[in-house]
Design a protein around this motif. Structure first.
Motif, mmCIF file in Angstrom:
data_model
loop_
_atom_site.group_PDB
_atom_site.id
_atom_site.type_symbol
_atom_site.label_atom_id
_atom_site.label_comp_id
_atom_site.label_asym_id
_atom_site.label_seq_id
_atom_site.Cartn_x
_atom_site.Cartn_y
_atom_site.Cartn_z
ATOM 1 N N ASP A 153 27.446 -15.465 12.300
ATOM 2 C CA ASP A 153 27.196 -15.288 13.729
ATOM 3 C C ASP A 153 27.929 -14.088 14.323
ATOM 4 O OD1 ASP A 153 25.529 -17.509 13.802
ATOM 5 O OD2 ASP A 153 27.204 -18.880 14.103
ATOM 6 N N GLY A 154 28.371 -13.171 13.490
ATOM 7 C CA GLY A 154 29.125 -12.029 13.976
ATOM 8 C C GLY A 154 28.243 -10.866 14.382
ATOM 9 N N SER A 155 28.866 -9.853 14.941
ATOM 10 C CA SER A 155 28.156 -8.660 15.403
ATOM 11 C C SER A 155 27.410 -7.964 14.272
ATOM 12 C CB SER A 155 29.135 -7.675 16.039
ATOM 13 O OG SER A 155 29.736 -8.249 17.172
ATOM 14 N N ALA A 156 28.029 -7.882 13.104
ATOM 15 C CA ALA A 156 27.386 -7.205 11.969
ATOM 16 C C ALA A 156 26.111 -7.933 11.541
ATOM 17 C CB ALA A 156 28.355 -7.103 10.802
ATOM 18 N N ALA A 157 26.146 -9.259 11.515
ATOM 19 C CA ALA A 157 24.960 -10.037 11.131
ATOM 20 C C ALA A 157 23.857 -9.881 12.168
ATOM 21 C CB ALA A 157 25.315 -11.505 10.948
ATOM 22 N N GLU A 158 24.228 -9.895 13.445
ATOM 23 C CA GLU A 158 23.236 -9.729 14.511
ATOM 24 C C GLU A 158 22.572 -8.362 14.444
ATOM 25 O OE1 GLU A 158 24.982 -10.646 18.311
ATOM 26 O OE2 GLU A 158 25.584 -12.646 17.642
ATOM 27 N N ASP A 159 23.361 -7.328 14.133
ATOM 28 C CA ASP A 159 22.820 -5.977 14.010
ATOM 29 C C ASP A 159 21.907 -5.869 12.786
ATOM 30 O OD1 ASP A 159 23.356 -3.102 12.580
ATOM 31 O OD2 ASP A 159 23.187 -2.892 14.761
ATOM 32 N N GLY A 160 22.342 -6.445 11.659
ATOM 33 C CA GLY A 160 21.501 -6.532 10.477
ATOM 34 C C GLY A 160 21.531 -5.366 9.507
ATOM 35 N N ARG A 161 22.162 -4.254 9.857
ATOM 36 C CA ARG A 161 22.141 -3.093 8.961
ATOM 37 C C ARG A 161 23.282 -3.078 7.958
ATOM 38 N NH1 ARG A 161 21.969 1.495 13.247
ATOM 39 N NH2 ARG A 161 23.181 -0.072 14.354
ATOM 40 N N LEU A 162 24.442 -3.589 8.303
ATOM 41 C CA LEU A 162 25.584 -3.622 7.398
ATOM 42 C C LEU A 162 25.384 -4.767 6.418
ATOM 43 C CD1 LEU A 162 28.307 -2.122 7.046
ATOM 44 C CD2 LEU A 162 29.358 -3.956 8.356
ATOM 45 N N GLN A 163 25.570 -4.474 5.125
ATOM 46 C CA GLN A 163 25.339 -5.477 4.089
ATOM 47 C C GLN A 163 26.544 -5.567 3.168
ATOM 48 O OE1 GLN A 163 22.436 -7.348 3.957
ATOM 49 N NE2 GLN A 163 21.976 -6.308 5.883
ATOM 50 N N GLU A 164 26.701 -6.702 2.516
ATOM 51 C CA GLU A 164 27.761 -6.864 1.519
ATOM 52 C C GLU A 164 27.554 -5.827 0.428
ATOM 53 O OE1 GLU A 164 27.690 -10.970 0.334
ATOM 54 O OE2 GLU A 164 28.206 -11.646 2.347
ATOM 55 N N GLY A 165 28.646 -5.146 0.066
ATOM 56 C CA GLY A 165 28.576 -4.101 -0.951
ATOM 57 C C GLY A 165 28.496 -2.704 -0.378
ATOM 58 N N ASP A 166 28.225 -2.570 0.927
ATOM 59 C CA ASP A 166 28.215 -1.244 1.555
ATOM 60 C C ASP A 166 29.628 -0.685 1.590
ATOM 61 O OD1 ASP A 166 25.507 -1.514 2.013
ATOM 62 O OD2 ASP A 166 25.692 -1.848 4.173
ATOM 63 N N LYS A 167 29.736 0.632 1.449
ATOM 64 C CA LYS A 167 31.033 1.313 1.483
ATOM 65 C C LYS A 167 31.232 1.913 2.872
ATOM 66 C CE LYS A 167 33.706 4.870 -0.913
ATOM 67 N NZ LYS A 167 33.679 5.830 -2.047
ATOM 68 N N ILE A 168 32.354 1.575 3.507
ATOM 69 C CA ILE A 168 32.651 2.114 4.833
ATOM 70 C C ILE A 168 33.405 3.422 4.650
ATOM 71 C CG2 ILE A 168 33.776 1.713 7.043
ATOM 72 C CD1 ILE A 168 33.421 -1.292 6.513
ATOM 73 N N LEU A 169 32.825 4.509 5.134
ATOM 74 C CA LEU A 169 33.397 5.843 4.961
ATOM 75 C C LEU A 169 34.338 6.221 6.095
ATOM 76 C CD1 LEU A 169 30.143 7.683 3.825
ATOM 77 C CD2 LEU A 169 31.936 6.712 2.373
#
Length: 153
Positions: free
Chosen positions: A50-66
């Protein structure tokens, strides 16, 4: 929440608004806690439902934050990155390299996208069962149990 995908690479700009439970994801990695072989980067390990990242939908597990709000995360410790997230404000801009199973050599690229059905507790139970079977076989050859006592053959 706006973003753009750069065509030559899989880099995505994501703007998230901090919610009651933060940004809604967990991270792993850093120069002191390398998570992917030969890569000290910061990776998304979990997206909270239910967090902001899930609501946005683009950030996924395994993505690298630069980067966070323009601050490059290269050569940062895990603690330094956590502190950057804590002080990032309510509107947080992330620069993210999308995971690609063909280019990753770490856990996210080499694992299926589902949870493994064999947990640590499952391994312990399997080991315990093996020990019990071995004990039964061992004692069976030495005698038998009757009326609560072992008797020799």
């Amino acid at each position: 929440m706006n973003g753009s995908l750069h065509s030559s690479s899989k880099v995505l700009d994501i703007k998230l608004k901090r919610g009651p439970s933060g940004l809604g994801f967990n991270i792993v990695g850093g120069v002191d806690q390398q998570y992917v072989v030969n890569d000290t980067g910061i990776y998304v390990s979990k997206i909270k439902e239910d967090g902001s990242a899930a609501e946005d939908g683009r950030l996924q597990e395994g993505d690298k934050i630069l980067a966070i709000n323009g601050v490059n995360l290269e050569n940062q410790t895990h603690r330094e990155v956590v502190d950057l997230f804590r002080t990032a404000g309510n509107d947080v801009h992330l620069k993210v390299l999308k995971r690609s199973s063909r280019h990753m050599n770490g856990p996210f690229g080499s694992q299926p996208d589902h949870d493994s059905s064999l947990s640590a507790w499952g391994l312990i139970a399997l080991f315990t069962a093996g020990v019990a079977v071995a004990a039964i076989i061992y004692f069976r050859g030495r005698g038998y149990l009757t009326d609560g006592k072992w008797k020799k053959r």
